[in-house]
Design an enzyme around this catalytic site. Structure first.
Site, PDB file in Angstrom:
ATOM      1  N   GLU A   1       0.824  -1.212   0.000  1.00  0.00           N
ATOM      2  CA  GLU A   1       0.000   0.000   0.000  1.00  0.00           C
ATOM      3  C   GLU A   1       0.860   1.264   0.000  1.00  0.00           C
ATOM      4  O   GLU A   1       1.293   1.727   1.050  1.00  0.00           O
ATOM      5  CB  GLU A   1      -0.930   0.020   1.220  1.00  0.00           C
ATOM      6  CG  GLU A   1      -1.803   1.264   1.289  1.00  0.00           C
ATOM      7  CD  GLU A   1      -2.663   1.334   2.539  1.00  0.00           C
ATOM      8  OE1 GLU A   1      -3.360   2.353   2.715  1.00  0.00           O
ATOM      9  OE2 GLU A   1      -2.636   0.383   3.351  1.00  0.00           O
TER      10      GLU A   1
ATOM     11  N   LYS B   1      -2.647  -2.025  -3.072  1.00  0.00           N
ATOM     12  CA  LYS B   1      -3.668  -1.150  -2.499  1.00  0.00           C
ATOM     13  C   LYS B   1      -3.305   0.281  -2.877  1.00  0.00           C
ATOM     14  O   LYS B   1      -2.289   0.821  -2.429  1.00  0.00           O
ATOM     15  CB  LYS B   1      -3.743  -1.311  -0.980  1.00  0.00           C
ATOM     16  CG  LYS B   1      -4.860  -0.507  -0.331  1.00  0.00           C
ATOM     17  CD  LYS B   1      -5.105  -0.935   1.113  1.00  0.00           C
ATOM     18  CE  LYS B   1      -6.226  -0.117   1.739  1.00  0.00           C
ATOM     19  NZ  LYS B   1      -6.554  -0.581   3.106  1.00  0.00           N
TER      20      LYS B   1
END
EC number: 4.1.2.13
Length: 338
Positions: free
Chosen positions: A179, A221
């Protein structure tokens, strides 16, 4: 060297989490972060209230139709339901994959920048019996936008850390979610957001390959490409979809099984609307585009529950409705009533 069966399991798990338009519920907030949300609604931040809130989420009937994976905080692995059933078991019985947040937060890196930490004992934590039910993991890096920031050094350092985390996870049988979050606060333009997002994602892929990460066994992500919250620039879901998809198509290879979006400060309606608009866009892509939301899925739940057990049924109804909408957005069918 990971054998073929090991790699196959990683790839199958990554695909299973996002099958049929399902997404991820990010329930990995630390006690301190969750406590800030509780405080706004007059809920006392106790271990029992945190446990009860998580039980409300995980015990919602039918949630498995829309949620393929749930990311947990370490505390949650030690908690049980009111009837003594481990909270992880509630998810396993529904066929929902269990994830664990593995980064240890952020530390200062040069002026106004941050890098994520936690690599020093990551292998040991991945092997811990406390997390034996986990099949995937998440690690977050954060990029601030100011003049000249993020710097190239910071981008390289964070992406290198994400890649090292990813290969350690894969060697331990965990599908890594990487992420690289773009911080929404700031007065940057959508054009600058697009340019830096491309730079971050392309650098991330470079380091994932450098560390020999198995690409079909990793999920990304990502942040939506928008202007900063302090900017006067307006944008529509269509414009967000165009810029975001363009950035992804320019950087993410076909081997990646899926990309999930964080809400990142956007409200539930906007976050789901952007997801729907992106999935309605035409583009030659192979990866699934879904969601990994925290507040966008659970703000309404928390506001309805407010620590009062008589509100649990209504709170779970709201979670189910919001998750259904997010799932429809992941299929580009949010407004399709059929």
């Amino acid at each position: 060297m990971m054998d073929c069966d090991h790699l196959l399991r990683l790839g199958m798990t990554a695909k299973k989490i996002l099958e049929n338009g399902k997404g991820i519920l990010a329930a990995d907030e630390t006690p301190k972060t969750l406590g800030r949300r509780f405080e706004k609604l007059g809920i006392t931040n106790t271990e029992e209230n945190r446990r009860k809130f998580r039980e409300i989420l995980f015990s919602t009937k039918g949630i498995e139709r829309y949620i393929g994976g749930v990311i947990l905080n370490q505390e949650t692995f030690e908690q049980t339901s009111g009837s003594g059933v481990p909270l992880t078991e509630l998810l396993k019985k529904k066929g929902i994959e269990i994830g664990i947040k593995l980064d240890k937060g952020l530390i200062d890196y040069k002026e106004k920048e941050k890098i994520s930490v936690g690599l020093e004992d990551l292998d040991l934590r991945c092997k811990s019996s406390a997390f034996k039910d986990a099949t995937f993991a998440k690690w977050r890096s954060l990029f601030y936008f100011y003049d000249g920031i993020p710097s190239e050094d910071c981008i390289n350092e964070n992406c290198s850390i994400l890649a090292k985390y990813a290969i350690i996870c894969q060697k331990n049988g965990l599908v890594p979610i990487v992420e690289p979050e773009v911080f929404l606060e700031g007065d940057y333009s959508m054009k600058r957001s697009y340019e830096v997002t491309r730079q971050i994602l392309s650098t991330l892929m470079k380091y994932l390959n450098y560390e020999l990460v198995y690409i079909p066994g990793v999920l990304i992500k990502a942040s939506y490409v928008t202007s900063g919250q302090l900017s006067n620039e307006k944008y529509t879901p269509k414009k967000v979809a165009t810029f975001t998809l363009r950035a992804l198509l320019s950087t993410i290879p076909c081997g990646i099984p899926g990309i999930v979006f964080l809400s990142g400060g956007h409200g539930s309606e906007d976050a789901i609307g952007f997801l729907n608009a992106i999935n309605m866009e035409r583009g030659c892509r192979t990866w699934s585009l879904s969601f990994s939301f925290a507040r966008a899925l659970t703000d309404g739940v928390l506001e309805t529950w407010r620590g009062d057990d008589s509100n649990i049924e209504e709170a779970q109804k709201i979670l189910l409705e919001t998750s259904f909408k997010a799932c429809r957005g992941a299929e580009g069918k949010l407004w399709d009533q059929e």
